[in-house]
Scaffold this motif. Structure first.
Motif, PDB file in Angstrom:
ATOM      1  N   SER A 120      -9.543 -18.997 -27.798  1.00 16.58           N
ATOM      2  CA  SER A 120      -9.760 -17.788 -27.035  1.00 16.58           C
ATOM      3  C   SER A 120      -8.373 -17.753 -26.280  1.00 16.58           C
ATOM      4  N   LEU A 121      -8.099 -16.169 -26.234  1.00 12.27           N
ATOM      5  CA  LEU A 121      -7.037 -15.906 -25.660  1.00 12.27           C
ATOM      6  C   LEU A 121      -7.096 -15.928 -24.222  1.00 12.27           C
ATOM      7  N   LYS A 122      -8.347 -16.119 -23.603  1.00  5.20           N
ATOM      8  CA  LYS A 122      -8.393 -16.294 -21.982  1.00  5.20           C
ATOM      9  C   LYS A 122      -9.022 -17.466 -21.877  1.00  5.20           C
ATOM     10  N   PRO A 123      -8.392 -18.820 -22.150  1.00  5.17           N
ATOM     11  CA  PRO A 123      -9.120 -19.947 -22.013  1.00  5.17           C
ATOM     12  C   PRO A 123      -9.894 -20.145 -20.693  1.00  5.17           C
ATOM     13  N   HIS A 124     -10.877 -21.056 -20.713  1.00  6.27           N
ATOM     14  CA  HIS A 124     -11.664 -21.267 -19.520  1.00  6.27           C
ATOM     15  C   HIS A 124     -10.770 -21.981 -18.300  1.00  6.27           C
ATOM     16  N   ALA A 125     -11.029 -21.738 -17.274  1.00  2.22           N
ATOM     17  CA  ALA A 125     -10.354 -22.204 -16.017  1.00  2.22           C
ATOM     18  C   ALA A 125     -10.110 -23.842 -16.101  1.00  2.22           C
ATOM     19  N   GLN A 126     -11.256 -24.608 -16.700  1.00  3.34           N
ATOM     20  CA  GLN A 126     -11.128 -25.986 -16.800  1.00  3.34           C
ATOM     21  C   GLN A 126      -9.854 -26.227 -17.914  1.00  3.34           C
ATOM     22  N   THR A 127      -9.746 -25.266 -18.968  1.00  4.89           N
ATOM     23  CA  THR A 127      -8.848 -25.773 -20.071  1.00  4.89           C
ATOM     24  C   THR A 127      -7.479 -25.285 -19.397  1.00  4.89           C
ATOM     25  N   SER A 128      -7.266 -24.233 -18.617  1.00  7.18           N
ATOM     26  CA  SER A 128      -6.103 -23.994 -18.167  1.00  7.18           C
ATOM     27  C   SER A 128      -5.477 -25.077 -16.735  1.00  7.18           C
ATOM     28  N   SER A 129      -6.668 -25.416 -16.449  1.00  5.47           N
ATOM     29  CA  SER A 129      -6.468 -26.505 -15.055  1.00  5.47           C
ATOM     30  C   SER A 129      -5.759 -27.669 -15.854  1.00  5.47           C
ATOM     31  N   LEU A 130      -6.528 -27.989 -16.835  1.00  7.33           N
ATOM     32  CA  LEU A 130      -6.009 -29.499 -17.510  1.00  7.33           C
ATOM     33  C   LEU A 130      -4.771 -29.237 -18.334  1.00  7.33           C
ATOM     34  N   ALA A 131      -4.519 -27.924 -18.754  1.00  8.73           N
ATOM     35  CA  ALA A 131      -3.162 -27.665 -19.410  1.00  8.73           C
ATOM     36  C   ALA A 131      -1.911 -27.683 -18.728  1.00  8.73           C
ATOM     37  N   LYS A 132      -2.330 -27.137 -17.203  1.00  8.52           N
ATOM     38  CA  LYS A 132      -1.261 -27.296 -16.296  1.00  8.52           C
ATOM     39  C   LYS A 132      -0.857 -28.700 -15.784  1.00  8.52           C
ATOM     40  N   SER A 133      -2.117 -29.258 -15.598  1.00 10.66           N
ATOM     41  CA  SER A 133      -1.769 -30.665 -15.185  1.00 10.66           C
ATOM     42  C   SER A 133      -1.113 -31.652 -16.201  1.00 10.66           C
ATOM     43  N   LEU A 134      -1.239 -31.347 -17.591  1.00  4.68           N
ATOM     44  CA  LEU A 134      -0.489 -32.005 -18.531  1.00  4.68           C
ATOM     45  C   LEU A 134       0.801 -31.702 -18.955  1.00  4.68           C
ATOM     46  N   GLY A 135       1.060 -30.115 -18.441  1.00 10.87           N
ATOM     47  CA  GLY A 135       2.443 -29.522 -18.753  1.00 10.87           C
ATOM     48  C   GLY A 135       2.402 -29.024 -20.104  1.00 10.87           C
ATOM     49  N   ILE A 136       1.214 -28.525 -20.825  1.00  9.77           N
ATOM     50  CA  ILE A 136       1.192 -28.056 -22.055  1.00  9.77           C
ATOM     51  C   ILE A 136       0.823 -26.668 -21.958  1.00  9.77           C
ATOM     52  N   SER A 137       0.881 -25.884 -23.054  1.00 12.74           N
ATOM     53  CA  SER A 137       0.381 -24.211 -23.101  1.00 12.74           C
ATOM     54  C   SER A 137      -1.099 -24.484 -22.986  1.00 12.74           C
ATOM     55  N   PRO A 138      -1.853 -23.580 -22.298  1.00  9.75           N
ATOM     56  CA  PRO A 138      -3.420 -23.652 -22.413  1.00  9.75           C
ATOM     57  C   PRO A 138      -3.694 -23.077 -23.884  1.00  9.75           C
ATOM     58  N   ILE A 139      -2.875 -22.273 -24.469  1.00  9.01           N
ATOM     59  CA  ILE A 139      -3.491 -21.847 -25.718  1.00  9.01           C
ATOM     60  C   ILE A 139      -3.529 -22.771 -26.719  1.00  9.01           C
ATOM     61  N   ASN A 140      -2.297 -23.684 -26.715  1.00  9.72           N
ATOM     62  CA  ASN A 140      -2.055 -24.854 -27.647  1.00  9.72           C
ATOM     63  C   ASN A 140      -3.454 -25.783 -27.369  1.00  9.72           C
ATOM     64  N   LEU A 141      -3.723 -26.049 -26.111  1.00 11.42           N
ATOM     65  CA  LEU A 141      -4.633 -26.913 -25.887  1.00 11.42           C
ATOM     66  C   LEU A 141      -5.956 -26.341 -26.404  1.00 11.42           C
ATOM     67  N   GLU A 142      -6.205 -25.168 -26.229  1.00 11.57           N
ATOM     68  CA  GLU A 142      -7.403 -24.209 -26.950  1.00 11.57           C
ATOM     69  C   GLU A 142      -7.616 -24.357 -28.298  1.00 11.57           C
ATOM     70  N   LYS A 143      -6.379 -24.333 -28.772  1.00 10.54           N
ATOM     71  CA  LYS A 143      -6.108 -24.585 -30.403  1.00 10.54           C
ATOM     72  C   LYS A 143      -6.590 -25.905 -30.754  1.00 10.54           C
ATOM     73  N   ILE A 144      -6.329 -26.864 -30.063  1.00  9.29           N
ATOM     74  CA  ILE A 144      -6.793 -28.281 -30.411  1.00  9.29           C
ATOM     75  C   ILE A 144      -8.143 -28.236 -30.352  1.00  9.29           C
ATOM     76  N   ILE A 145      -8.732 -27.917 -29.131  1.00  8.83           N
ATOM     77  CA  ILE A 145     -10.088 -27.991 -28.829  1.00  8.83           C
ATOM     78  C   ILE A 145     -10.969 -27.179 -30.188  1.00  8.83           C
ATOM     79  N   SER A 146     -10.583 -26.016 -30.592  1.00 11.14           N
ATOM     80  CA  SER A 146     -11.050 -25.388 -31.905  1.00 11.14           C
ATOM     81  C   SER A 146     -10.890 -25.999 -32.867  1.00 11.14           C
ATOM     82  N   LEU A 147     -10.101 -26.681 -33.245  1.00 10.48           N
ATOM     83  CA  LEU A 147      -9.852 -27.436 -34.422  1.00 10.48           C
ATOM     84  C   LEU A 147     -11.041 -28.765 -34.439  1.00 10.48           C
ATOM     85  N   GLN A 148     -11.248 -29.200 -33.048  1.00 16.31           N
ATOM     86  CA  GLN A 148     -12.273 -30.297 -33.151  1.00 16.31           C
ATOM     87  C   GLN A 148     -13.651 -29.624 -33.022  1.00 16.31           C
ATOM     88  N   LYS A 149     -13.901 -28.445 -32.630  1.00 17.60           N
ATOM     89  CA  LYS A 149     -15.230 -27.844 -32.922  1.00 17.60           C
ATOM     90  C   LYS A 149     -15.533 -27.308 -34.306  1.00 17.60           C
TER      91      LYS A 149
END
Length: 442
Positions: A345-374
């Motif tokens: 998703s180019l517009k990650p869920h609010a939870q994804t964005s929040s987690l990415a912000k707390s980790l200090g990584i890009s929401p899109i990169n986190l979204e890609k990792i989630i996609s690889l898992q799914k």
């Protein structure tokens, strides 16, 4: 304009289907196409397909007969097959009429779920059920009349293999009646008819929605290759491919890029269901210079073009300049024609964005990792995996794994040495399962 459903039915089943007529008419326009013979079935199918948005068959037989003898049904379609409740009802009625009935001597020419058999009959005391994959069923489909299959029933009755036949074939029941062979015609209940009707209605609505979508592809030449001669070569090759692919696409030139407008069905063919890009493959073979390409899909041309522009930007950033595609729901798919292809998703869920912000990584990169898992069931990653799939630097990959590990979301499980020399790589298991709020949105 209301949705139109054509009901293809054996004439003897018409009255049974009409029990649900008033409920069906509340949702769409319905037309009946009854048949008495298999030749008439072919004719009625042709008429119904030309006049309807979807087809409802009175049973599996007419549906399967058309597929067997005419070909794939391209319209949304569904057959009114018997449901569990219909079988339980007929079995209950048989037991009420004849409590001592020996069901091992009862012949069902219908498909029955194993769970029904197990729920009702003890092992070894079940009736015979003719699956739709047996030679008998194939013979009925390929015969030009029911007479040939009737001979099978005559033979079984004459040899006293069975005492009762339960048939789903309406026209066959007429022959059994004339021959005085004990039988019961299995009929779907009005509730079953309506269940299948509403399922077809959903299919049609989804199909109409998809067909209302449009797609746009932007093909652009890199700046060093932007000249009149190259654009003419590109236009000529695209015109040739349009004929070869037999696709109804519109090609327009704007300075040093081309825009292709196509239907969603054409794009699905050209991209094999969003997994590859046949157009890009052919252009790579034929063009003597590189190009960038991006597909966009939406419900109007303007938004489709915007999505194509986003996909084009991804293509330019990709190390191999593979083609990308952006869907109407803002899903990026790609790189196409690569084993790195994923959708995210180019517009990650609010939870994804929040987690990415707390980790200090890009929401899109986190979204890609989630996609690889799914999509790929990948839960173990090395820094090299992240470099490859996320197209980031080794330093960025190590930083992501370090931050996930610090947050107790990644754990080292082993080390590997891919080439036998140099420093071994640590394999991390990335696990988001303990973040309930996060997975609730995924």
């Amino acid at each position: 304009m209301p949705i139109s459903i054509g009901i293809i039915t054996a004439r003897q089943s018409l009255d049974n289907i009409r029990q649900a007529e008033q409920s069906m008419k509340q949702h769409c326009k319905i037309s009946y196409f009854p048949y008495d013979t298999l030749d008439e079935l072919r004719h009625q199918y042709t008429k119904a397909a030309a006049k309807s948005d979807g087809l409802l068959f009175s049973g599996p037989f007419p549906h399967d007969y058309i597929c067997e003898n005419i070909g794939r049904i391209t319209l949304p379609s569904r057959c009114i097959d018997l449901m569990d409740r219909d079988y339980y009802l007929v079995i209950a009625r048989l037991l009420v009429r004849n409590p001592k009935l020996d069901f091992t001597r009862v012949y069902f020419d219908a498909v029955v779920e194993p769970s029904i058999i197990g729920n009702v009959f003890p092992p070894g005391l079940t009736p015979y059920f003719m699956p739709r994959t047996t030679p008998e069923y194939r013979m009925i489909l390929r015969s030009s009349a029911y007479q040939r299959s009737l001979n099978q029933y005559r033979s079984m009755w004459a040899e006293r293999k069975y005492d009762l036949f339960l048939t789903r074939f309406t026209n066959l029941a007429l022959f059994l009646e004339k021959e005085q062979i004990p039988h019961i015609l299995l009929k779907p209940s009005p509730e079953t008819i309506l269940d299948h009707f509403h399922a077809l209605l959903c299919q049609i609505r989804e199909s109409l929605l998809q067909n209302s979508q449009t797609a746009c592809c932007i093909i652009e030449l890199p700046r060093p290759f932007q000249n009149q001669k190259n654009m003419e070569i590109l236009e000529k090759i695209l015109a040739d491919l349009k004929i070869i692919f037999n696709q109804n696409i519109l090609i327009r030139r704007h300075h040093f890029h081309l825009e292709i407008t196509a239907s969603i069905m054409d794009v699905r063919e050209l991209t094999s269901g969003y997994t590859s890009c046949l157009l890009s493959e052919e252009l790579e073979k034929r063009l003597p210079f590189p190009f960038f390409a991006g597909w966009g899909i939406s419900f109007d041309v303007v938004d489709a073009y915007k999505n194509a522009a986003t996909a084009l930007s991804a293509c330019k950033k990709d190390q191999n300049h593979y083609t990308f595609l952006v869907t109407e729901s803002q899903e990026m798919v790609g790189p196409l024609n690569s084993n790195r292809s994923i959708s995210y998703s180019l517009k990650p869920h609010a939870q994804t964005s929040s987690l990415a912000k707390s980790l200090g990584i890009s929401p899109i990169n986190l979204e890609k990792i989630i996609s690889l898992q799914k999509e790929r069931s990948m839960y173990e990653f090395t820094s090299s995996d992240l470099v490859y799939f996320l197209e980031i630097t080794p330093r960025s990959a190590s930083r992501i794994l370090s931050k996930l590990s610090s947050a107790d979301l990644a754990h080292p499980v082993r080390t590997i040495n891919l080439n036998g020399t140099g420093r071994p790589l640590t394999v991390y298991e990335i696990d988001f399962s303990n973040i309930k709020e996060f997975w609730g949105s995924h």
